[in-house]
Design a protein around this motif. Structure first.
Motif, PDB file in Angstrom:
ATOM      1  N   GLY A 108       0.845  -1.196   0.000  1.00 20.76           N
ATOM      2  CA  GLY A 108       0.000   0.000   0.000  1.00 20.76           C
ATOM      3  C   GLY A 108       0.875   1.239   0.000  1.00 20.76           C
ATOM      4  N   MET A 109       0.504   2.225  -0.801  1.00 19.91           N
ATOM      5  CA  MET A 109       1.329   3.430  -0.904  1.00 19.91           C
ATOM      6  C   MET A 109       1.290   4.254   0.388  1.00 19.91           C
ATOM      7  N   ASP A 110       0.237   4.091   1.169  1.00 20.54           N
ATOM      8  CA  ASP A 110       0.154   4.792   2.471  1.00 20.54           C
ATOM      9  C   ASP A 110       1.305   4.369   3.378  1.00 20.54           C
ATOM     10  N   ARG A 111       1.702   3.111   3.260  1.00 20.08           N
ATOM     11  CA  ARG A 111       2.808   2.602   4.090  1.00 20.08           C
ATOM     12  C   ARG A 111       4.107   3.334   3.743  1.00 20.08           C
ATOM     13  N   ILE A 112       4.319   3.567   2.446  1.00 26.09           N
ATOM     14  CA  ILE A 112       5.538   4.259   2.013  1.00 26.09           C
ATOM     15  C   ILE A 112       5.531   5.702   2.488  1.00 26.09           C
ATOM     16  N   THR A 113       4.396   6.380   2.331  1.00 22.50           N
ATOM     17  CA  THR A 113       4.276   7.764   2.799  1.00 22.50           C
ATOM     18  C   THR A 113       4.513   7.829   4.311  1.00 22.50           C
ATOM     19  N   GLY A 114       4.028   6.813   5.024  1.00 20.92           N
ATOM     20  CA  GLY A 114       4.247   6.739   6.475  1.00 20.92           C
ATOM     21  C   GLY A 114       5.712   6.563   6.830  1.00 20.92           C
ATOM     22  N   GLU A 115       6.410   5.720   6.061  1.00 21.82           N
ATOM     23  CA  GLU A 115       7.855   5.515   6.272  1.00 21.82           C
ATOM     24  C   GLU A 115       8.618   6.834   6.085  1.00 21.82           C
ATOM     25  N   VAL A 116       8.217   7.612   5.081  1.00 22.14           N
ATOM     26  CA  VAL A 116       8.868   8.901   4.812  1.00 22.14           C
ATOM     27  C   VAL A 116       8.637   9.863   5.979  1.00 22.14           C
ATOM     28  N   ALA A 117       7.403   9.894   6.490  1.00 25.21           N
ATOM     29  CA  ALA A 117       7.083  10.771   7.633  1.00 25.21           C
ATOM     30  C   ALA A 117       7.926  10.384   8.857  1.00 25.21           C
ATOM     31  N   ALA A 118       8.075   9.080   9.081  1.00 24.29           N
ATOM     32  CA  ALA A 118       8.884   8.601  10.219  1.00 24.29           C
ATOM     33  C   ALA A 118      10.351   9.000  10.043  1.00 24.29           C
ATOM     34  N   LEU A 119      10.852   8.875   8.805  1.00 24.36           N
ATOM     35  CA  LEU A 119      12.236   9.268   8.518  1.00 24.36           C
ATOM     36  C   LEU A 119      12.447  10.760   8.759  1.00 24.36           C
ATOM     37  N   ARG A 120      11.476  11.571   8.334  1.00 25.79           N
ATOM     38  CA  ARG A 120      11.599  13.022   8.531  1.00 25.79           C
ATOM     39  C   ARG A 120      11.671  13.357  10.021  1.00 25.79           C
ATOM     40  N   SER A 177      11.921  -3.946  -3.907  1.00 23.85           N
ATOM     41  CA  SER A 177      12.017  -3.062  -2.745  1.00 23.85           C
ATOM     42  C   SER A 177      12.464  -1.672  -3.180  1.00 23.85           C
ATOM     43  N   ALA A 178      12.361  -0.734  -2.251  1.00 20.36           N
ATOM     44  CA  ALA A 178      12.804   0.643  -2.482  1.00 20.36           C
ATOM     45  C   ALA A 178      13.572   1.109  -1.255  1.00 20.36           C
ATOM     46  N   ILE A 179      14.553   1.961  -1.485  1.00 17.85           N
ATOM     47  CA  ILE A 179      15.324   2.563  -0.396  1.00 17.85           C
ATOM     48  C   ILE A 179      15.100   4.070  -0.440  1.00 17.85           C
ATOM     49  N   ILE A 180      14.833   4.641   0.713  1.00 19.07           N
ATOM     50  CA  ILE A 180      14.651   6.090   0.832  1.00 19.07           C
ATOM     51  C   ILE A 180      15.730   6.613   1.775  1.00 19.07           C
ATOM     52  N   VAL A 181      16.438   7.644   1.340  1.00 17.07           N
ATOM     53  CA  VAL A 181      17.497   8.258   2.144  1.00 17.07           C
ATOM     54  C   VAL A 181      17.198   9.751   2.275  1.00 17.07           C
ATOM     55  N   LEU A 182      17.211  10.255   3.496  1.00 17.46           N
ATOM     56  CA  LEU A 182      17.085  11.705   3.722  1.00 17.46           C
ATOM     57  C   LEU A 182      18.423  12.231   4.208  1.00 17.46           C
ATOM     58  N   VAL A 183      18.848  13.342   3.635  1.00 16.30           N
ATOM     59  CA  VAL A 183      20.153  13.916   3.953  1.00 16.30           C
ATOM     60  C   VAL A 183      20.005  15.400   4.282  1.00 16.30           C
ATOM     61  N   ALA A 184      20.595  15.807   5.407  1.00 18.86           N
ATOM     62  CA  ALA A 184      20.642  17.230   5.773  1.00 18.86           C
ATOM     63  C   ALA A 184      22.092  17.682   5.706  1.00 18.86           C
ATOM     64  N   THR A 185      22.328  18.844   5.120  1.00 17.38           N
ATOM     65  CA  THR A 185      23.707  19.338   4.992  1.00 17.38           C
ATOM     66  C   THR A 185      23.730  20.854   4.889  1.00 17.38           C
ATOM     67  N   GLU A 186      24.852  21.455   5.337  1.00 21.14           N
ATOM     68  CA  GLU A 186      25.032  22.898   5.121  1.00 21.14           C
ATOM     69  C   GLU A 186      25.775  23.159   3.817  1.00 21.14           C
ATOM     70  N   ILE A 187      26.237  22.095   3.141  1.00 14.39           N
ATOM     71  CA  ILE A 187      26.872  22.251   1.823  1.00 14.39           C
ATOM     72  C   ILE A 187      25.783  22.667   0.825  1.00 14.39           C
ATOM     73  N   PRO A 188      26.010  23.702   0.019  1.00 18.05           N
ATOM     74  CA  PRO A 188      24.977  24.092  -0.967  1.00 18.05           C
ATOM     75  C   PRO A 188      24.788  22.999  -2.015  1.00 18.05           C
ATOM     76  N   PHE A 189      23.539  22.786  -2.440  1.00 19.83           N
ATOM     77  CA  PHE A 189      23.266  21.761  -3.458  1.00 19.83           C
ATOM     78  C   PHE A 189      22.166  22.239  -4.391  1.00 19.83           C
ATOM     79  N   HIS A 190      22.091  21.582  -5.545  1.00 17.78           N
ATOM     80  CA  HIS A 190      21.057  21.913  -6.535  1.00 17.78           C
ATOM     81  C   HIS A 190      20.635  20.631  -7.251  1.00 17.78           C
ATOM     82  N   VAL A 191      19.326  20.370  -7.280  1.00 17.23           N
ATOM     83  CA  VAL A 191      18.761  19.187  -7.932  1.00 17.23           C
ATOM     84  C   VAL A 191      18.323  19.575  -9.351  1.00 17.23           C
ATOM     85  N   PHE A 192      18.651  18.735 -10.346  1.00 15.39           N
ATOM     86  CA  PHE A 192      18.339  19.097 -11.731  1.00 15.39           C
ATOM     87  C   PHE A 192      18.147  17.854 -12.587  1.00 15.39           C
ATOM     88  N   LYS A 193      17.666  18.064 -13.801  1.00 15.27           N
ATOM     89  CA  LYS A 193      17.562  16.968 -14.773  1.00 15.27           C
ATOM     90  C   LYS A 193      17.889  17.505 -16.158  1.00 15.27           C
TER      91      LYS A 193
END
Length: 394
Positions: free
Chosen positions: A116-128, A198-214
């Motif tokens: 269920g996708m609710d489980r994944i959203t819940g995992e993300v909330a717990a990680l945050r 399976s899927a892996i979710i990683v949350l990262v906090a940093t003071e190094i400046p970053f930019h996400v792009f495609k």
């Protein structure tokens, strides 16, 4: 007899990140190298990308348990690697995150095709919540999310959407695990666990400046293919425009159906329009009955446009220059590059130029079976997170 040089290499960046690579099929030796480097840079977390032709995921996990028992890590199998030397195949790559600059939390979600996708959203909330506990109320840190998803799970769209839903405004980027174009089994690994589907979710906090792009390299044409018969659960299209899928596609791009190969699909992508923007829906392979398997979700009634490729080298260089301008300099880029871009680069004889562009812009990462960017699962795209110079943050 002398062994050839550069079987293993290590590269340290100004941000504190450290990359190790090897093409030696010895997981114990690589795990020892990771442990030594992790101790030197005080790394709290590592990303691992590996060719299953070189090393078995379970053997690599066991080696890490023996030689680096306290190091948290996550990673997946690949369809090619991007090392500090450029585009490679048959390698293991580790990226170490020093604790002084990066706070990291991760989780693995198993059985995603039936989850269920609710489980994944819940995992993300717990990680945050876990990350917030780690960093407190430090407003100087930016947060980004990485995800790695089984590229043969048929679930990437739903999983990406569920992760994004739980992230609020945290930018998400990632890649789908590959298996060197065998299309049999991919492997994901996290902190001793090894799994498929399976899927892996990683949350990262940093003071190094970053930019996400495609970046991608195609322009839609007026040539349309409407899906008129499909198996959405398995991402198979049987008919375009009420005719055999392979025959209709081949006629649209001007080649014979019996000559269709992964190179044909890489060189003649199809795109779909979503919210005013075009996104690639790449074809994985042709079946004997002329049906076509896709890397992305597909359904009856979807209108695809044949795309005209543009210069991959120039479009990629422009994207990197834009990122460099935004950040005021690139320290390194963590990149997820569709395996079809690699095939297309070979086909158009620009493989060396693309590889050199990645090397000079300090890209490391892997060849994927699909890319994640914010809420979207994409194909035939390079998605990346660029890190700037530490000084810019101070």
């Amino acid at each position: 007899m002398r062994r050839r040089q550069l079987a293993s290499s290590s590269t340290r960046y100004a941000s504190g990140l450290s990359a190790l690579t090897t093409d030696e099929p010895d997981p114990n030796a690589f795990a020892r190298a990771i442990a030594a480097e992790a101790a030197t840079v005080d790394a709290g977390f590592a990303l691992l990308f590996f060719s299953q032709d070189l090393v078995d995921a379970a053997a690599l996990a066991q080696a890490l348990k023996v030689y680096a028992p306290s190091l948290a890590y996550a990673g997946c199998s690949t369809a090619g690697e991007i090392t500090p030397q450029g585009l490679e195949e048959g390698h293991i790559l580790a990226l170490l995150f020093p604790s002084a600059s990066f706070s990291t939390v991760s989780t693995m979600v198993e059985n995603i095709s039936s989850s269920g996708m609710d489980r994944i959203t819940g995992e993300v909330a717990a990680l945050r919540g876990l990350l917030r506990e780690r960093i407190g109320h430090d407003r100087s840190k930016g947060i980004f999310a990485l995800c790695f998803i089984d590229g043969l799970s048929y679930a990437e769209e739903a999983v990406t959407s569920a992760i994004h839903w739980g992230l609020d405004d945290v930018p998400l980027i990632g890649g789908s695990a590959g298996d060197d174009l065998k299309f049999e089994t991919t492997r994901l690994m996290a902190n001793g666990r090894v799994a498929s589907d399976s899927a892996i979710i990683v949350l990262v906090a940093t003071e190094i400046p970053f930019h996400v792009f495609k970046t991608d390299n195609f322009i839609p044409t007026d040539e349309k293919l409407v899906v008129t018969a499909s198996d959405p659960d398995h991402r198979v299209v049987r008919e375009f425009n009420a005719a055999n899928a392979a025959e209709e596609y081949a006629a649209s791009v001007g080649i014979l159906p019996q000559t269709l190969t992964p190179l044909s699909f890489a060189s003649h992508p199809v795109v779909v329009k979503v919210g005013g923007e075009y996104y690639c829906r790449s074809i994985q392979r042709m079946h004997p009955d002329g049906s076509l398997s896709f890397f992305c979700a597909i359904d009856d009634g979807i209108v695809l446009s044949i795309a005209q490729p543009k210069n991959m080298v120039e479009s990629t260089r422009t994207a990197f220059e834009d990122v460099e301008h935004k950040l005021g300099g690139i320290d390194m880029i963590l990149g997820f590059d569709c395996v079809l871009r690699r095939l297309d680069a070979r086909n158009r004889q620009v493989f060396r130029e693309i590889s050199e562009l990645y090397r000079t812009n300090k890209v490391i990462g892997f060849g994927t079976y699909g890319e994640q960017y914010r809420s979207m699962h994409l194909n035939q795209t390079f998605t990346g997170i660029a890190f700037g110079e530490r000084q810019a943050a101070e």
